[in-house]
Design a protein around this motif. Structure first.
Motif, mmCIF file in Angstrom:
data_model
loop_
_atom_site.group_PDB
_atom_site.id
_atom_site.type_symbol
_atom_site.label_atom_id
_atom_site.label_comp_id
_atom_site.label_asym_id
_atom_site.label_seq_id
_atom_site.Cartn_x
_atom_site.Cartn_y
_atom_site.Cartn_z
ATOM 1 N N ASP A 1 -12.457 5.930 12.213
ATOM 2 C CA ASP A 1 -12.630 7.380 12.105
ATOM 3 C C ASP A 1 -11.271 8.056 12.279
ATOM 4 O O ASP A 1 -10.549 7.772 13.230
ATOM 5 N N LEU A 2 -10.966 8.941 11.348
ATOM 6 C CA LEU A 2 -9.726 9.707 11.428
ATOM 7 C C LEU A 2 -10.031 11.193 11.342
ATOM 8 O O LEU A 2 -11.062 11.593 10.808
ATOM 9 N N LYS A 3 -9.138 11.987 11.874
ATOM 10 C CA LYS A 3 -9.204 13.443 11.766
ATOM 11 C C LYS A 3 -8.046 13.880 10.892
ATOM 12 O O LYS A 3 -6.937 13.400 11.042
ATOM 13 N N CYS A 4 -8.311 14.823 9.995
ATOM 14 C CA CYS A 4 -7.289 15.266 9.055
ATOM 15 C C CYS A 4 -7.020 16.758 9.208
ATOM 16 O O CYS A 4 -7.881 17.511 9.660
ATOM 17 N N VAL A 5 -5.820 17.150 8.840
ATOM 18 C CA VAL A 5 -5.473 18.566 8.747
ATOM 19 C C VAL A 5 -4.810 18.791 7.400
ATOM 20 O O VAL A 5 -4.156 17.898 6.861
ATOM 21 N N SER A 6 -4.989 19.951 6.863
ATOM 22 C CA SER A 6 -4.373 20.296 5.582
ATOM 23 C C SER A 6 -2.899 20.606 5.797
ATOM 24 O O SER A 6 -2.514 21.271 6.751
ATOM 25 N N LEU A 7 -2.076 20.085 4.905
ATOM 26 C CA LEU A 7 -0.639 20.377 4.955
ATOM 27 C C LEU A 7 -0.263 21.483 3.978
ATOM 28 O O LEU A 7 0.908 21.825 3.835
ATOM 29 N N PHE B 1 -5.781 19.667 0.012
ATOM 30 C CA PHE B 1 -4.775 18.611 -0.079
ATOM 31 C C PHE B 1 -3.390 19.202 -0.175
ATOM 32 O O PHE B 1 -3.226 20.294 -0.703
ATOM 33 N N PRO B 2 -2.341 18.501 0.270
ATOM 34 C CA PRO B 2 -2.332 17.182 0.886
ATOM 35 C C PRO B 2 -2.845 17.242 2.331
ATOM 36 O O PRO B 2 -2.821 18.283 2.964
ATOM 37 N N LEU B 3 -3.278 16.079 2.814
ATOM 38 C CA LEU B 3 -3.829 15.975 4.159
ATOM 39 C C LEU B 3 -3.017 15.004 4.998
ATOM 40 O O LEU B 3 -2.541 13.989 4.496
ATOM 41 N N ALA B 4 -2.884 15.309 6.277
ATOM 42 C CA ALA B 4 -2.318 14.378 7.248
ATOM 43 C C ALA B 4 -3.471 13.934 8.138
ATOM 44 O O ALA B 4 -4.192 14.770 8.686
ATOM 45 N N CYS B 5 -3.665 12.618 8.263
ATOM 46 C CA CYS B 5 -4.835 12.097 8.974
ATOM 47 C C CYS B 5 -4.392 11.111 10.049
ATOM 48 O O CYS B 5 -3.571 10.232 9.792
ATOM 49 N N ILE B 6 -4.957 11.258 11.243
ATOM 50 C CA ILE B 6 -4.675 10.336 12.345
ATOM 51 C C ILE B 6 -5.990 9.879 12.964
ATOM 52 O O ILE B 6 -7.031 10.495 12.754
ATOM 53 N N CYS B 7 -5.923 8.808 13.743
ATOM 54 C CA CYS B 7 -7.117 8.264 14.392
ATOM 55 C C CYS B 7 -7.761 9.325 15.282
ATOM 56 O O CYS B 7 -7.073 10.123 15.917
ATOM 57 N N ASP B 8 -9.073 9.317 15.309
ATOM 58 C CA ASP B 8 -9.851 10.327 16.021
ATOM 59 C C ASP B 8 -9.883 10.033 17.515
ATOM 60 O O ASP B 8 -10.459 9.039 17.948
ATOM 61 N N ALA C 1 -12.395 5.019 23.788
ATOM 62 C CA ALA C 1 -11.006 4.575 23.934
ATOM 63 C C ALA C 1 -10.727 3.260 23.201
ATOM 64 O O ALA C 1 -9.657 3.100 22.610
ATOM 65 N N LEU C 2 -11.662 2.319 23.236
ATOM 66 C CA LEU C 2 -11.432 1.034 22.574
ATOM 67 C C LEU C 2 -11.346 1.188 21.057
ATOM 68 O O LEU C 2 -10.477 0.611 20.408
ATOM 69 N N LYS C 3 -12.246 1.991 20.490
ATOM 70 C CA LYS C 3 -12.205 2.223 19.047
ATOM 71 C C LYS C 3 -10.936 2.978 18.653
ATOM 72 O O LYS C 3 -10.329 2.703 17.627
ATOM 73 N N TYR C 4 -10.541 3.943 19.488
ATOM 74 C CA TYR C 4 -9.324 4.706 19.207
ATOM 75 C C TYR C 4 -8.099 3.790 19.248
ATOM 76 O O TYR C 4 -7.255 3.831 18.362
ATOM 77 N N PHE C 5 -8.012 2.941 20.280
ATOM 78 C CA PHE C 5 -6.882 2.021 20.409
ATOM 79 C C PHE C 5 -6.842 1.053 19.227
ATOM 80 O O PHE C 5 -5.781 0.796 18.654
ATOM 81 N N SER D 1 -3.204 3.603 12.324
ATOM 82 C CA SER D 1 -2.270 4.640 12.774
ATOM 83 C C SER D 1 -2.525 5.932 12.019
ATOM 84 O O SER D 1 -3.529 6.566 12.229
ATOM 85 N N GLY D 2 -1.680 6.347 11.112
ATOM 86 C CA GLY D 2 -1.884 7.614 10.409
ATOM 87 C C GLY D 2 -1.542 7.479 8.939
ATOM 88 O O GLY D 2 -0.967 6.494 8.509
ATOM 89 N N THR D 3 -1.909 8.486 8.174
ATOM 90 C CA THR D 3 -1.631 8.471 6.741
ATOM 91 C C THR D 3 -1.529 9.887 6.218
ATOM 92 O O THR D 3 -2.066 10.822 6.807
ATOM 93 N N GLN D 4 -0.815 10.038 5.131
ATOM 94 C CA GLN D 4 -0.843 11.289 4.372
ATOM 95 C C GLN D 4 -1.547 11.000 3.065
ATOM 96 O O GLN D 4 -1.283 9.993 2.413
#
Length: 129
Positions: A120-126, A24-31, A36-40, A47-50
């Motif tokens: 579903d989101l994908k996260c990266v460590s900040l 942590f902290p993490l930045a997460c965006i849609c996978d 495509a429909l689920k992503y949209f 959208s995204g979150t920290q």
């Protein structure tokens, strides 16, 4: 031998728990890897979150703050490879489930309608090393 097995069964799950929290902290965006429909739909709704960790050392509470909905999520459950945080209200439960590889599922379950939406989101460590 029995004591060794008991020791490892108690320690290993907590090690996975601390490994996720150390990212942590993490930045997460849609996978983008989902269809495509689920992503949209995810981009339109979530959208995204920290995610920032909030630890209360007095009572050993672990919470995360989501910048998406500006709520504090309480640690609800932990197992070997994932953490589940909940934000519970009278009408709904928001849930954030984080896997060891930082895959995240954000879901909202409406109690009255027994209906659940999940993204579903994908996260990266900040965290800077």
């Amino acid at each position: 031998m029995k004591y060794v097995i008991i020791f490892f069964s108690l320690i290993l799950p907590n090690m996975a728990f601390t490994e996720i929290l150390e990212k942590f902290p993490l930045a997460c965006i849609c996978d983008k890897s989902i269809n495509a429909l689920k992503y949209f739909d995810c981009k339109q709704k979530v959208s995204g979150t920290q995610l920032d960790i909030i630890e209360n050392k007095k009572n050993k509470n672990v919470m995360i703050f989501s910048s998406f909905d500006e709520k504090n999520y309480q640690l609800f459950d932990e197992d070997n490879l994932s953490l589940i945080f909940n934000y519970d209200t009278e009408d709904y439960i928001s849930s954030i489930s984080i896997e060891e590889n930082l895959d995240l599922v954000f879901s909202i379950s409406y109690k009255e309608y027994n209906k659940k939406w999940a993204y579903d989101l994908k996260c990266v460590s900040l965290k800077k090393d």
